[in-house]
Enzyme design. Structure first.
Site, short mmCIF file in Angstrom:
data_model
loop_
_atom_site.label_atom_id
_atom_site.label_comp_id
_atom_site.label_asym_id
_atom_site.label_seq_id
_atom_site.Cartn_x
_atom_site.Cartn_y
_atom_site.Cartn_z
N GLY A 285 -2.34 3.81 3.25
CA GLY A 285 -3.57 3.82 1.79
C GLY A 285 -4.38 2.71 2.20
O GLY A 285 -5.01 2.50 1.28
N THR B 25 0.78 -1.11 0.13
CA THR B 25 0.06 -0.03 -0.12
C THR B 25 0.96 1.28 0.10
O THR B 25 2.11 1.11 0.46
CB THR B 25 -0.93 0.29 1.41
N ASP B 26 0.25 2.15 -0.54
CA ASP B 26 1.06 3.81 -0.12
C ASP B 26 0.51 3.90 1.46
O ASP B 26 -0.36 3.38 2.08
CB ASP B 26 0.15 4.67 -0.99
N TRP B 27 1.58 4.65 1.83
CA TRP B 27 1.63 4.80 3.41
C TRP B 27 0.31 5.40 3.99
O TRP B 27 -0.08 6.43 3.37
CB TRP B 27 2.70 5.72 3.90
#
Length: 814
Positions: free
Chosen positions: A232, A228-230
């Site tokens: 996200g 995931t994006d941080w």
């Protein structure tokens, strides 16, 4: 599975623990089984490994690393091999800093010139983006560690990026927004992909089965790790089912427990979890091998030289009236502009690099051979007007033969988490330029910014050199081009419109509330301008040289095109020859032409080379929404060899047999798309393209706020405390901008204003969990005391659980 025997030895709790971070940048380890933590670090153009307190916004300094030019600059090189070599150098530094996964390259399309992260992305064209990204990935991974291509997918605005729903039709999604990822994954063989924050057609990207399973896993056969994006992750169980193995950063075991309970309840088969564990273990073991070797220091000087080489190939000469460049020997120049003293060489946010060396224009002038009579600042970097500085600049300009004027955008205008407000450069810089023109019209402007700007002032400069954000060695690279030691060879990887209003997404960017509608369909960048016959300032693929090139002898073959390219000038130089393909049939709407190949060639004066550009599997395809696969339309195709998208040097045609697929569209229902004039498509026509009703794009202001609503929506909340908080945040932002604290004001917008409530739990590393967030939402929705009691109760419960777990681990170890 590759690690079946090891996985059999794991408890359910251990398997789940691997699915999220140990801290902000590291994955979880299992000591008893020899599974080590992996370190993930930002790094599209340099390693950003933080030594002290970790953050995702670039606030705290990182360990020094080479700051290469940003992606927006590198793309202007049009040089796949150069990108691969740069990637190799990045990978070497990652290994030296014990980094397993380098979070880059970023390859989202430049749908709109104001998107705040455009400096970190490559191009408006998916083919160019994909080829360059694949090269960078191969270079990074040649060192034994992993690249991580991002952000998958359709993440094209910063405002409300963690909650916005991107509405895009399937064909546009495939042809424009996913093709670069397809090339990067199939040709670059990236081991890691980062999912994006946004929703795609109603479902969060990292939970989107069509995106993650149907396309990424099944169609492209990607067998690596998705992270995931941080912050996200929305629904952790849904994300895992979609194949999004790793959630970052840590949630202090909260979401791991959700996975455990989902397995016990039968919502997730343990086999599915095992597959995710297997892919994570493979990444850990393969990237961990090289990190076992003794630590090796990098050669800082040679890496700096490489950064300079990349910069020299990426700088674009946009105007050279009267051959004012290269500067003649002995010409006296006045150097003016704040960016000459303090270079603008990179963007802001999570890609912010702490450079090992930083070239300085003023300190490098003597070495360049350029004769300077002095320097004046000329303007305030952050836009404040100052007549005294203008007068001082004009005084020195009068005494010079040529004025070197360094202008551009400042660090707080282009930043992650924020979209730009306009395409203009600051007014005080334009006023300085006009004043200088009155006393000395021999002006060469050096532009420093990572994205497209309007240039109504261009008739006031004789030379224009665009450095983009050219990295730590950019200042010296620019001087070498100005002095003629290097022949500029960069070409624009994005179109420069005359006005922002001319862009196809003008009326639909950014999405302000629930969704953003991509009503322009596949017509972004030059695909729109060239099809709708809209004049531009500088076309895609444009760039001048100090020499000239002649194209001749085109031959169109079944599998490739060949032609001769000759340097007809007096200086060695490199030329980017571009292959565009256009379909002569009008049965299926499509852009007038699309980039399908390119090559960069170095030629000595008078030298001729025979160039071959092959047709690949993407040369004639289109995505058919009826058959749900790639098809070829049987037709005659224009084969265009060009120096830019509007500078066609050679023309040919070829007949291509089709796949016999049914026509996908009702032509009468899509008149705008068949003409390409899509800058203001009606909702009805857009819904005809989508094939379904678009969701309502504005918030329902009557509903209670929930996990995926943002702090900004507190202006509509029922709770007085929430409304007060909203107005306090808005006032703080306004006040900080008013007193010149723009970086801090930006931080409020990035990390508070547009943050969905779930982000409070996902980004605080376990300080606030989801049950506590339920209490916060009670407060927001008008139940202050009930919510406060709930927050305090859940906090006590959380701390007790952690204390019990810690005690159990200590007991087990005795």
């Amino acid at each position: 599975m590759k690690h079946k025997d090891l996985i059999k030895q794991m408890t359910l709790e251990e398997k789940a623990s691997l699915m999220s971070g140990k801290d902000f940048w590291q994955t979880m380890d299992i000591e008893r089984l020899g599974v080590k933590s992996m370190f993930l670090a930002d790094g599209p153009h340099g390693i950003r490994k933080q030594a002290a307190a970790a953050d995702h916004l670039g606030l705290n300094p990182s360990i020094p690393a080479t700051c290469f030019p940003t992606a927006a600059a590198v793309a202007n090189s049009w040089d796949v091999l150069l990108g691969e070599v740069m990637g190799y150098y990045l990978g070497r530094e990652a290994v030296a800093q014990k980094v397993n996964v380098l979070l880059g390259p970023g390859i989202n399309m430049k749908r709109n010139p104001l998107a705040g992260r455009n400096f970190e992305y490559l191009s408006e064209d998916p083919y160019l983006t994909g080829k360059l990204a694949a090269g960078m990935i191969r270079g990074i991974q040649a060192n034994g560690i992993s690249a991580c291509v991002k952000h998958f997918a359709v993440n094209n605005q910063e405002e409300r990026r963690m909650a916005i729903d991107t509405i895009v039709d399937e064909r546009t999604l495939r042809e424009v927004y996913l093709t670069a990822f397809e090339i990067a994954i199939k040709e670059g063989h990236t081991q890691t992909v980062m999912s994006s924050y946004n929703m795609l057609n109603g479902t969060y990207a990292n939970e989107n089965m069509h995106l993650m399973r149907d396309i990424l896993r099944d169609e492209w056969n990607f067998d690596g790790v998705v992270v995931t994006d941080w912050g996200g992750s929305n629904d952790r169980v849904a994300g895992l089912l979609a194949g999004n193995e790793l959630e970052m950063p840590t949630t202090a075991d909260e979401t791991n427990e959700e996975i455990i309970q989902a397995v016990k309840a039968g919502k997730i088969k343990e086999d599915v979890l095992d597959e995710c564990v297997d892919r994570l273990l493979e990444l850990s073991f393969t990237t961990g091998e090289v990190l076992k070797e003794p630590h090796q220091e990098i050669d800082i000087a040679s890496h700096h030289e490489m950064a300079q080489r990349v910069s020299e190939e990426s700088i674009v000469l946009l105007k050279n009236e009267g051959n004012i460049l290269p500067l003649k020997k002995g010409v006296k120049v006045a150097v003016i502009g704040d960016f000459a003293k303090e270079a603008r060489y990179q963007g802001a946010g999570s890609s912010n690099v702490n450079p090992t060396i930083l070239s300085n224009t003023l300190e490098s002038l003597e070495e360049s051979g350029i004769v300077s009579i002095g320097y004046e600042q000329g303007f305030d970097r952050y836009g404040k007007k100052n007549k005294k500085k203008v007068d001082q600049a004009c005084a020195i300009a009068k005494q010079a033969n040529v004025v070197l004027l360094y202008i551009g955008l400042d660090e707080v205008t282009e930043a992650e988490g924020l979209d730009r407000q306009s395409m203009e450069i600051p007014e005080n810089q334009v006023e300085l330029l006009h004043a200088l023109y009155e006393v000395n019209p021999n002006i060469v402007a050096v532009l420093s910014c990572g994205s497209v700007v309007e240039m109504p002032w261009i008739d006031k400069v004789k030379g224009l050199l665009h450095g983009y954000l050219s990295g730590q060695a950019g200042a010296k690279a620019i001087l070498r081009i100005l002095a003629g030691d290097v022949n500029p060879s960069g070409k624009l990887a994005e179109t420069y419109p005359i006005r922002y209003e001319d862009t196809p997404s003008y009326y639909h960017f950014p999405g302000k509330e629930v969704s953003v509608e991509y009503r322009e369909g596949p017509y972004i960048g030059y695909r729109y301008f060239d099809t709708a016959n809209v004049n531009v300032l500088f076309p895609f693929g444009y760039g001048l040289s100090y020499t000239t090139f002649e194209y001749s002898n085109l031959q169109v073959n079944k599998n490739d095109v060949t032609f001769d390219l000759k340097n007809t000038g007096s200086m060695a130089g490199m030329e980017v020859a571009q292959l565009y393909v256009g379909c002569q049939s009008s049965d299926i709407f499509r852009p007038a032409k699309e980039l399908k190949g390119f090559t960069k060639t170095n030629l000595q004066p008078g030298e001729t080379k025979n160039i071959t550009i092959p047709f690949d599997d993407k040369a004639f395809r289109y995505f058919n929404i009826k058959t749900n696969k790639w098809e070829i339309e049987e037709a005659n195709y224009d084969i265009l060899i060009a120096a830019s998208s509007t500078d066609i040097r050679l023309r040919g045609t070829t007949f291509v047999e089709g796949t016999g697929a049914p026509l996908p569209y009702d032509k009468a229902a899509l008149p705008s798309y068949y003409t390409g004039k899509v800058n203001d498509v009606s909702l009805t026509e857009f819904e005809s393209l989508l094939g379904y009703k678009a969701p309502v794009a504005i918030w329902d202001r009557t509903k209670p706020l929930g996990y995926n609503d943002t702090i900004a929506q507190c202006q509509y909340a029922k709770g007085l405390f929430a409304k007060f908080s909203f107005h306090a945040i808005s006032f703080a932002h306004w006040f900080l901008r008013k007193i010149g604290k723009r970086s801090t004001a930006n931080l409020i917008m990035m990390s508070i204003y547009h943050m969905p409530f779930r982000g409070i739990a996902r980004m605080t590393g376990g300080i606030i969990n989801m049950p506590m967030l339920d209490g916060i939402l009670m407060i927001v929705n008008g139940h202050f005391f009930k919510g406060l009691r709930h927050v305090l109760k859940e906090r006590r419960k959380m701390l007790k659980v952690r204390k019990d777990k810690k005690l159990a681990r200590v007991t087990e170890g005795m």
